[in-house]
Write a protein that holds these residues in place. Structure first.
Motif, PDB file in Angstrom:
ATOM      1  N   LEU A   1       8.766  12.568   6.758  1.00 49.56           N
ATOM      2  CA  LEU A   1       9.561  11.533   7.422  1.00 49.56           C
ATOM      3  C   LEU A   1       9.007  11.205   8.811  1.00 49.56           C
ATOM      4  O   LEU A   1       9.190  10.083   9.301  1.00 49.56           O
ATOM      5  N   LYS A   2       8.310  12.136   9.417  1.00 51.29           N
ATOM      6  CA  LYS A   2       7.630  11.829  10.675  1.00 51.29           C
ATOM      7  C   LYS A   2       6.507  10.824  10.438  1.00 51.29           C
ATOM      8  O   LYS A   2       6.300   9.897  11.238  1.00 51.29           O
ATOM      9  N   LEU A   3       5.779  10.977   9.322  1.00 52.22           N
ATOM     10  CA  LEU A   3       4.735  10.010   8.983  1.00 52.22           C
ATOM     11  C   LEU A   3       5.328   8.642   8.674  1.00 52.22           C
ATOM     12  O   LEU A   3       4.752   7.610   9.032  1.00 52.22           O
ATOM     13  N   VAL A   4       6.486   8.637   8.012  1.00 52.34           N
ATOM     14  CA  VAL A   4       7.166   7.364   7.749  1.00 52.34           C
ATOM     15  C   VAL A   4       7.476   6.656   9.057  1.00 52.34           C
ATOM     16  O   VAL A   4       7.226   5.454   9.223  1.00 52.34           O
ATOM     17  N   ALA A   5       8.035   7.384  10.006  1.00 48.15           N
ATOM     18  CA  ALA A   5       8.398   6.786  11.292  1.00 48.15           C
ATOM     19  C   ALA A   5       7.184   6.220  12.021  1.00 48.15           C
ATOM     20  O   ALA A   5       7.276   5.185  12.695  1.00 48.15           O
ATOM     21  N   ARG A   6       6.057   6.875  11.895  1.00 49.48           N
ATOM     22  CA  ARG A   6       4.865   6.455  12.626  1.00 49.48           C
ATOM     23  C   ARG A   6       4.084   5.349  11.934  1.00 49.48           C
ATOM     24  O   ARG A   6       3.468   4.513  12.602  1.00 49.48           O
ATOM     25  N   HIS A   7       4.086   5.345  10.595  1.00 49.62           N
ATOM     26  CA  HIS A   7       3.133   4.486   9.898  1.00 49.62           C
ATOM     27  C   HIS A   7       3.732   3.532   8.866  1.00 49.62           C
ATOM     28  O   HIS A   7       3.063   2.554   8.500  1.00 49.62           O
ATOM     29  N   ALA A   8       4.923   3.789   8.351  1.00 51.30           N
ATOM     30  CA  ALA A   8       5.384   3.074   7.163  1.00 51.30           C
ATOM     31  C   ALA A   8       6.180   1.825   7.496  1.00 51.30           C
ATOM     32  O   ALA A   8       6.930   1.776   8.479  1.00 51.30           O
ATOM     33  N   ASP A   9       6.026   0.841   6.647  1.00 52.47           N
ATOM     34  CA  ASP A   9       6.891  -0.343   6.634  1.00 52.47           C
ATOM     35  C   ASP A   9       8.006  -0.187   5.610  1.00 52.47           C
ATOM     36  O   ASP A   9       9.022  -0.871   5.684  1.00 52.47           O
TER      37      ASP A   9
ATOM     38  N   ARG B   1      -1.079  -8.101   7.614  1.00 53.97           N
ATOM     39  CA  ARG B   1      -0.874  -6.689   7.915  1.00 53.97           C
ATOM     40  C   ARG B   1      -0.301  -6.048   6.650  1.00 53.97           C
ATOM     41  O   ARG B   1       0.867  -6.251   6.306  1.00 53.97           O
ATOM     42  N   ILE B   2      -1.129  -5.313   5.921  1.00 49.77           N
ATOM     43  CA  ILE B   2      -0.726  -4.790   4.623  1.00 49.77           C
ATOM     44  C   ILE B   2       0.456  -3.829   4.799  1.00 49.77           C
ATOM     45  O   ILE B   2       0.352  -2.845   5.545  1.00 49.77           O
ATOM     46  N   PRO B   3       1.570  -4.075   4.125  1.00 56.84           N
ATOM     47  CA  PRO B   3       2.710  -3.164   4.263  1.00 56.84           C
ATOM     48  C   PRO B   3       2.393  -1.792   3.676  1.00 56.84           C
ATOM     49  O   PRO B   3       1.853  -1.679   2.571  1.00 56.84           O
ATOM     50  N   VAL B   4       2.737  -0.759   4.417  1.00 61.31           N
ATOM     51  CA  VAL B   4       2.502   0.618   3.997  1.00 61.31           C
ATOM     52  C   VAL B   4       3.817   1.217   3.515  1.00 61.31           C
ATOM     53  O   VAL B   4       4.833   1.156   4.213  1.00 61.31           O
TER      54      VAL B   4
ATOM     55  N   PHE C   1       0.837  -1.189   0.000  1.00 57.03           N
ATOM     56  CA  PHE C   1       0.000   0.000   0.000  1.00 57.03           C
ATOM     57  C   PHE C   1       0.872   1.239   0.000  1.00 57.03           C
ATOM     58  O   PHE C   1       1.273   1.745   1.045  1.00 57.03           O
ATOM     59  N   GLY C   2       1.212   1.712  -1.196  1.00 56.49           N
ATOM     60  CA  GLY C   2       1.977   2.939  -1.321  1.00 56.49           C
ATOM     61  C   GLY C   2       1.058   4.145  -1.323  1.00 56.49           C
ATOM     62  O   GLY C   2       0.058   4.166  -2.049  1.00 56.49           O
ATOM     63  N   ILE C   3       1.376   5.152  -0.539  1.00 56.95           N
ATOM     64  CA  ILE C   3       0.505   6.324  -0.440  1.00 56.95           C
ATOM     65  C   ILE C   3       1.342   7.581  -0.244  1.00 56.95           C
ATOM     66  O   ILE C   3       2.416   7.558   0.374  1.00 56.95           O
ATOM     67  N   GLY C   4       0.835   8.690  -0.808  1.00 59.52           N
ATOM     68  CA  GLY C   4       1.468   9.978  -0.652  1.00 59.52           C
ATOM     69  C   GLY C   4       0.424  11.080  -0.642  1.00 59.52           C
ATOM     70  O   GLY C   4      -0.775  10.823  -0.802  1.00 59.52           O
TER      71      GLY C   4
ATOM     72  N   CYS D   1      12.264   8.162  14.214  1.00 55.29           N
ATOM     73  CA  CYS D   1      12.005   6.827  14.759  1.00 55.29           C
ATOM     74  C   CYS D   1      12.338   6.777  16.255  1.00 55.29           C
ATOM     75  O   CYS D   1      11.587   6.194  17.047  1.00 55.29           O
ATOM     76  N   ASP D   2      13.446   7.397  16.635  1.00 55.46           N
ATOM     77  CA  ASP D   2      13.811   7.432  18.049  1.00 55.46           C
ATOM     78  C   ASP D   2      12.732   8.141  18.867  1.00 55.46           C
ATOM     79  O   ASP D   2      12.403   7.709  19.987  1.00 55.46           O
ATOM     80  N   THR D   3      12.158   9.183  18.313  1.00 54.41           N
ATOM     81  CA  THR D   3      11.129   9.941  19.022  1.00 54.41           C
ATOM     82  C   THR D   3       9.888   9.108  19.295  1.00 54.41           C
ATOM     83  O   THR D   3       9.280   9.217  20.370  1.00 54.41           O
ATOM     84  N   VAL D   4       9.523   8.267  18.338  1.00 48.07           N
ATOM     85  CA  VAL D   4       8.309   7.447  18.513  1.00 48.07           C
ATOM     86  C   VAL D   4       8.626   6.054  19.060  1.00 48.07           C
ATOM     87  O   VAL D   4       7.739   5.211  19.185  1.00 48.07           O
ATOM     88  N   GLY D   5       9.904   5.813  19.400  1.00 50.14           N
ATOM     89  CA  GLY D   5      10.282   4.535  19.986  1.00 50.14           C
ATOM     90  C   GLY D   5      10.312   3.388  19.000  1.00 50.14           C
ATOM     91  O   GLY D   5       9.940   2.253  19.329  1.00 50.14           O
ATOM     92  N   ARG D   6      10.785   3.669  17.806  1.00 46.44           N
ATOM     93  CA  ARG D   6      10.811   2.646  16.761  1.00 46.44           C
ATOM     94  C   ARG D   6      12.225   2.463  16.248  1.00 46.44           C
ATOM     95  O   ARG D   6      13.008   3.420  16.152  1.00 46.44           O
ATOM     96  N   ASP D   7      12.578   1.224  15.868  1.00 47.10           N
ATOM     97  CA  ASP D   7      13.880   0.906  15.306  1.00 47.10           C
ATOM     98  C   ASP D   7      13.855   1.200  13.808  1.00 47.10           C
ATOM     99  O   ASP D   7      12.993   0.682  13.089  1.00 47.10           O
ATOM    100  N   LEU D   8      14.771   2.014  13.322  1.00 47.34           N
ATOM    101  CA  LEU D   8      14.840   2.310  11.899  1.00 47.34           C
ATOM    102  C   LEU D   8      14.969   1.044  11.064  1.00 47.34           C
ATOM    103  O   LEU D   8      14.459   0.972   9.935  1.00 47.34           O
ATOM    104  N   ASP D   9      15.626   0.017  11.604  1.00 46.75           N
ATOM    105  CA  ASP D   9      15.813  -1.219  10.858  1.00 46.75           C
ATOM    106  C   ASP D   9      14.500  -1.944  10.570  1.00 46.75           C
ATOM    107  O   ASP D   9      14.466  -2.859   9.745  1.00 46.75           O
ATOM    108  N   SER D  10      13.422  -1.539  11.238  1.00 49.78           N
ATOM    109  CA  SER D  10      12.121  -2.161  10.957  1.00 49.78           C
ATOM    110  C   SER D  10      11.482  -1.599   9.695  1.00 49.78           C
ATOM    111  O   SER D  10      10.434  -2.090   9.258  1.00 49.78           O
TER     112      SER D  10
END
Length: 269
Positions: free
Chosen positions: A168-176, A154-157, A105-108, A198-207
């Protein structure tokens, strides 16, 4: 963390050709073993004759879902402005089922003003369109959770773009998957910004899978050879999905084959 494999994607611009040529090219790419086949979400050609032949994104993806057997399919990217987010979620879930769980699911936020003006959408501002995307993404995710039947997975976004404050904030919060056309030092810089979000939202960039556009025949310049990428900053910095284009009227796919051989050799090592 397990090393993420290299994957090869091809975007077919759904323009300047009869549909049978597009269909046959998709069939060829699926047979070659391409990992992902993308179209795009516009209503008019972006290159060549501005009033040339062009086809709609999501009805085409439904056809590709039946036609293909191996490759994942998706839009690079869907425009958030053109469809109600609940409807868009349902459309994506349906194509996901038709394909047997192969939809990306690519979106912009949208950018091509002619699409908006001729189809009656409000163009607005870049910031306003990004804010609308931020509002839509949780709605889409909630609708997927409520649908019966639910998506097959879980459809990849995938979210494309490099805006440092919003995109890039949306990427960190929602994107695969994050898609970019940046190269060299700017690519490294954008990765650093994304890592901070990613650090701000507690997510690993490698994900997040990193997708880079590497050109292709039909655009200005040559297609880079895979060794140039392997020895350069794109692969070394973490890019794993390499996306090129294949354009009408030739739809020549021969430039894809060296990339597939490189992918297979690298993933086997």
């Amino acid at each position: 963390m397990t090393e993420r494999p290299v994957r090869i994607a091809v975007q077919i611009a759904p323009q300047q050709a009869d549909y049978v040529a597009i269909r046959d090219t998709v069939q060829s790419l699926d047979g070659l073993g391409v990992d992902v086949i993308f179209n795009w979400d516009h209503f008019f050609p972006l290159y060549g004759d501005p009033d040339g032949r062009h086809f709609e994104c999501w009805t085409m993806l439904a056809a590709w879902a039946e036609q293909t057997r191996r490759a994942e399919i998706g839009a690079l990217v869907t425009c958030n402005s053109y469809r109600n987010p609940n409807l868009l979620a349902d459309m994506a879930r349906t194509v996901d089922h038709i394909s047997g769980g192969r939809l990306l699911f690519g979106i912009g936020s949208g950018w091509f003003e002619r699409d908006y003006t001729e189809y009656g959408y409000e163009f607005g501002t870049v910031g306003g369109r990004l804010d609308a995307l931020a509002d839509a993404l949780p709605i889409i995710e909630a609708r997927w959770a409520a649908l019966n039947p639910p998506p097959t997975r879980r459809i990849p976004v995938l979210i494309g773009g490099g805006g440092e404050r919003k995109t890039l904030k949306l990427v960190a919060r929602h994107a695969d998957i994050w898609h970019t056309f940046e190269q060299g030092e700017l690519f490294a810089h954008k990765l650093g910004v994304l890592r901070a979000h990613c650090d701000t939202v507690g997510r690993d960039l490698d994900s997040i899978e990193i997708s880079v556009g590497v050109g292709g025949r039909g655009r200005e310049g040559r297609t880079p050879e895979p060794p140039e990428v392997e020895g350069g900053p794109l692969h070394d910095l973490g890019a794993r999905l390499f996306t090129m284009n294949c354009r009408a009227p030739e739809f020549d796919v021969s430039h894809v084959e060296p990339w597939l051989a490189w992918r297979d050799a690298l993933n086997a090592s």
